[in-house]
Design a protein around this motif. Structure first.
Motif, short mmCIF file in Angstrom:
data_model
loop_
_atom_site.label_atom_id
_atom_site.label_comp_id
_atom_site.label_asym_id
_atom_site.label_seq_id
_atom_site.Cartn_x
_atom_site.Cartn_y
_atom_site.Cartn_z
N ARG A 29 0.87 -1.18 0.00
CA ARG A 29 0.00 0.00 0.00
C ARG A 29 0.90 1.23 0.00
O ARG A 29 1.91 1.27 0.70
CB ARG A 29 -0.88 0.03 1.25
N PHE A 30 0.52 2.22 -0.81
CA PHE A 30 1.31 3.43 -0.94
C PHE A 30 0.48 4.63 -0.54
O PHE A 30 -0.74 4.63 -0.71
CB PHE A 30 1.78 3.60 -2.39
N SER A 31 1.11 5.68 -0.04
CA SER A 31 0.36 6.88 0.34
C SER A 31 -0.04 7.64 -0.93
O SER A 31 0.71 7.68 -1.91
CB SER A 31 1.19 7.79 1.25
N THR A 32 -1.23 8.23 -0.90
CA THR A 32 -1.70 8.98 -2.07
C THR A 32 -0.80 10.19 -2.34
O THR A 32 -0.59 10.56 -3.49
CB THR A 32 -3.16 9.45 -1.89
N GLY A 33 -0.24 10.77 -1.30
CA GLY A 33 0.67 11.91 -1.48
C GLY A 33 1.90 11.52 -2.28
O GLY A 33 2.33 12.26 -3.17
N ASP A 34 2.48 10.36 -1.97
CA ASP A 34 3.65 9.88 -2.71
C ASP A 34 3.30 9.59 -4.16
O ASP A 34 4.05 9.93 -5.07
CB ASP A 34 4.23 8.62 -2.07
N VAL A 35 2.16 8.96 -4.39
CA VAL A 35 1.74 8.63 -5.76
C VAL A 35 1.43 9.91 -6.53
O VAL A 35 1.84 10.07 -7.68
CB VAL A 35 0.51 7.69 -5.75
N ASP A 36 0.73 10.86 -5.91
CA ASP A 36 0.39 12.12 -6.57
C ASP A 36 1.62 12.94 -6.94
O ASP A 36 1.60 13.71 -7.91
CB ASP A 36 -0.53 12.97 -5.69
N HIS A 42 9.12 13.02 -11.72
CA HIS A 42 9.64 12.27 -12.87
C HIS A 42 9.01 12.78 -14.17
O HIS A 42 8.22 12.09 -14.81
CB HIS A 42 9.39 10.77 -12.68
N PRO A 43 9.40 14.00 -14.59
CA PRO A 43 8.84 14.56 -15.81
C PRO A 43 9.30 13.83 -17.08
O PRO A 43 8.73 14.04 -18.15
CB PRO A 43 9.34 16.01 -15.80
N GLU A 44 10.29 12.96 -16.96
CA GLU A 44 10.77 12.20 -18.13
C GLU A 44 9.77 11.14 -18.59
O GLU A 44 9.86 10.61 -19.69
CB GLU A 44 12.12 11.52 -17.82
N VAL A 45 8.77 10.85 -17.76
CA VAL A 45 7.75 9.86 -18.09
C VAL A 45 6.58 10.55 -18.79
O VAL A 45 6.13 11.60 -18.36
CB VAL A 45 7.25 9.14 -16.81
N ASP A 46 6.11 9.96 -19.87
CA ASP A 46 4.92 10.46 -20.57
C ASP A 46 3.70 9.92 -19.81
O ASP A 46 3.19 8.85 -20.11
CB ASP A 46 4.92 9.99 -22.02
N TRP A 47 3.24 10.66 -18.82
CA TRP A 47 2.18 10.20 -17.93
C TRP A 47 0.85 10.01 -18.66
O TRP A 47 0.11 9.09 -18.35
CB TRP A 47 2.05 11.13 -16.72
N ALA A 48 0.55 10.88 -19.62
CA ALA A 48 -0.70 10.73 -20.38
C ALA A 48 -0.69 9.40 -21.15
O ALA A 48 -1.68 8.68 -21.16
CB ALA A 48 -0.89 11.90 -21.33
N HIS A 49 0.43 9.08 -21.77
CA HIS A 49 0.55 7.82 -22.50
C HIS A 49 0.45 6.64 -21.52
O HIS A 49 -0.24 5.66 -21.80
CB HIS A 49 1.87 7.75 -23.27
N LEU A 50 1.11 6.76 -20.39
CA LEU A 50 1.10 5.69 -19.40
C LEU A 50 -0.33 5.40 -18.92
O LEU A 50 -0.73 4.25 -18.79
CB LEU A 50 1.98 6.07 -18.22
N GLY A 56 -3.57 -5.72 -20.37
CA GLY A 56 -2.78 -6.70 -21.10
C GLY A 56 -1.62 -6.11 -21.88
O GLY A 56 -0.81 -6.85 -22.43
N GLN A 57 -1.53 -4.78 -21.96
CA GLN A 57 -0.42 -4.14 -22.66
C GLN A 57 0.74 -3.92 -21.69
O GLN A 57 0.53 -3.62 -20.51
CB GLN A 57 -0.84 -2.81 -23.26
N ARG A 58 1.94 -4.05 -22.19
CA ARG A 58 3.12 -3.86 -21.36
C ARG A 58 3.32 -2.38 -21.03
O ARG A 58 3.25 -1.52 -21.90
CB ARG A 58 4.36 -4.41 -22.07
N SER A 59 3.59 -2.10 -19.79
CA SER A 59 3.81 -0.73 -19.34
C SER A 59 5.17 -0.23 -19.82
O SER A 59 6.16 -0.96 -19.73
CB SER A 59 3.76 -0.68 -17.81
N PRO A 60 5.25 1.02 -20.27
CA PRO A 60 6.55 1.59 -20.62
C PRO A 60 7.49 1.67 -19.41
O PRO A 60 8.70 1.73 -19.57
CB PRO A 60 6.21 2.99 -21.13
N LEU A 61 6.93 1.65 -18.21
CA LEU A 61 7.77 1.69 -17.02
C LEU A 61 8.59 0.40 -16.85
O LEU A 61 9.62 0.40 -16.19
CB LEU A 61 6.92 1.92 -15.77
N ALA A 62 8.15 -0.68 -17.47
CA ALA A 62 8.90 -1.94 -17.38
C ALA A 62 10.31 -1.77 -17.97
O ALA A 62 11.27 -2.34 -17.46
CB ALA A 62 8.15 -3.05 -18.10
N ALA A 63 10.43 -1.00 -19.04
CA ALA A 63 11.74 -0.76 -19.64
C ALA A 63 12.63 0.05 -18.71
O ALA A 63 13.83 -0.18 -18.63
CB ALA A 63 11.59 -0.04 -20.98
#
Length: 73
Positions: A29-36, A42-50, A56-63
């Motif tokens: 379980r993670f705190s909502t503050g940490d997740v938010d 981490h602006p390097e992640v395309d959050w909208a795409h994620l 069933g699709q592989r997450s880009p975070l796996a790479a």
């Protein structure tokens, strides 16, 4: 399990999935503050795409997890 290590769980809980004969599993379980805070940290992640990745699709975070686990020499 691959982990990015961006946030740390605050606790663990046991969860039963439907009528599974496998029984309960322990999940972090993670705190909502940490997740938010992740998109800002981490602006390097395309959050909208994620967020648009379908079931069933592989997450880009796996790479990213694989790249961080591989030691560089």
């Amino acid at each position: 399990m691959r982990q990015l290590g961006w946030i740390t769980s605050v606790s663990y809980g046991r969860v039963h999935f439907g009528t599974s004969k496998a029984g309960a599993v322990t999940v972090p379980r993670f705190s909502t503050g940490d997740v938010d805070a992740l998109p800002e940290q981490h602006p390097e992640v395309d959050w909208a795409h994620l967020r648009s990745i379908g079931k069933g699709q592989r997450s880009p975070l796996a790479a990213l997890a694989t790249a961080q686990e591989t030691p560089t020499t």
